[in-house]
Design an enzyme around this catalytic site. Structure first.
Site: not given
Ligand code: 13P
Length: 332
Positions: A46, A136, A177, A219
């Protein structure tokens, strides 16, 4: 809470023609993606993969910030340079995913609540010392006949408000988000209805709690038909419905809006963003914060040929560039 710091960070994060790169997959999610491609699921693998993402030359032309996972934000390159220092030296903002995932909520199958408020203040202190300027928190909503329930929407909104306030007290910009999942057989109209209701509740809860709206970034998922719906949405439909939904439910003073790709095809996510910008002036900065739609080509290439880091990085930067073009409506 220093409102100037928060506003300036949102400005740097939403600076056109850039977007945010999400590399904050949890260990579990990252391992699942590695397994699919036959990559060993070790911490070192990773780290090796994230080193490639962090050190890609010229990515800063298209990317304003990286969202990292806790493991990644502590890691360094093979020759000992901290990832956070590399990002900062390129003028890229360091972001950190601070929720700790989701669990079942209430009695209705499919409702999920996001966790991670415990010790959040202490963790934010630590991340701030590492150089993080934004964070986030993601909540997910399954669309079905009975989900998401109103209680579930409200409970997630309360957690968003607590998280966002704590971040702002640390002068860290919170990305809020709420992801309406693309899985399912629902129509674009149903997705609109759920997204609109959810955003309305999220923003009234944030405002009531005293969250400084110009100092946050939303988001969001796009308004789009479910993956298993009989008729898939065109970029024009997605653009029209998404913009209508955002204009009606997001305060115009918000620091910025970014999209997740959420399992859309890479090209589709780019086309959809482009279609929104072709429509003309928007009341807020609007760009991408994709994970998969930018990483996919690089990850596949590296999984096949780990020695060719340069090729994987070239594919990564090209994907970032395509979305940068889409963020100003110039993608062809
Ligand atoms: P994806 O664009 O792969 O959906 O990932 C964005 C993300 O931060 C999801 O939590």
């Amino acid at each position: 809470m220093n409102k100037d710091i928060l506003k300036n960070t949102t400005k740097r994060l939403s600076a056109s023609p850039k977007g945010i790169l999400a590399i904050d997959e949890s260990t579990n999610t990252c391992n699942k993606r590695f397994e699919k491609l036959g990559v060993e699921t070790t911490e070192e693998k990773r780290r090796e993969y994230r080193e490639l993402l962090v050190t890609a030359k010229d990515i800063e032309k298209y990317i304003s910030g990286y969202i990292c996972f806790d493991e990644t934000v502590r890691q360094s390159t093979k020759d000992g340079k901290k990832f956070t220092e590399i990002l900062k030296s390129k003028g890229i903002e360091v972001g950190i995913k601070v929720d700790t995932g989701t669990k079942d909520f209430g009695n209705i199958a499919g409702d999920k609540i996001t966790e991670g408020l415990e010790n959040l203040s202490t963790r934010l202190d630590e991340y701030k010392n590492m150089g993080a300027t934004f964070a986030k928190w993601r909540a997910i909503y399954n669309i079905s006949e009975v989900t998401p329930s109103e209680e579930n929407i409200k409970a997630n909104a309360e957690s968003f408000a607590k998280y966002a306030l704590l971040c702002q007290e640390h002068d860290i910009v919170p990305i809020v988000e709420p992801e309406v999942l693309i899985d399912g057989e629902h129509s674009i109209e149903k997705c609109y209805e759920i997204t609109a209701k959810n955003l309305d509740i999220v923003f009234s809860t944030l405002k009531l709690a005293g969250v400084f709206i110009p100092g946050i970034i939303l988001k969001t998922s796009m308004v789009i038909a479910g993956k298993s719906f009989s008729r898939q949405s065109t970029p024009e439909e997605v653009a029209e419905m998404t913009l209508k939904c955002l204009k009606e439910n997001v305060p115009s003073g918000i620091g910025g809006i970014v999209f997740l790709s959420g399992g859309q095809e890479d090209e589709q996510a780019t086309q959809n963003l482009n279609a929104m910008h072709i429509k003309g002036e928007l009341p807020w900065p609007l760009t991408f914060s994709y994970g998969r739609a930018i990483q996919n080509p690089a990850l596949k290439s590296w999984a096949k040929n780990p020695a060719d880091v340069a090729l994987a990085q070239k594919l990564l930067v090209e994907a970032a560039e395509r979305n940068s073009l889409a963020s100003v409506g110039k993608y062809k």
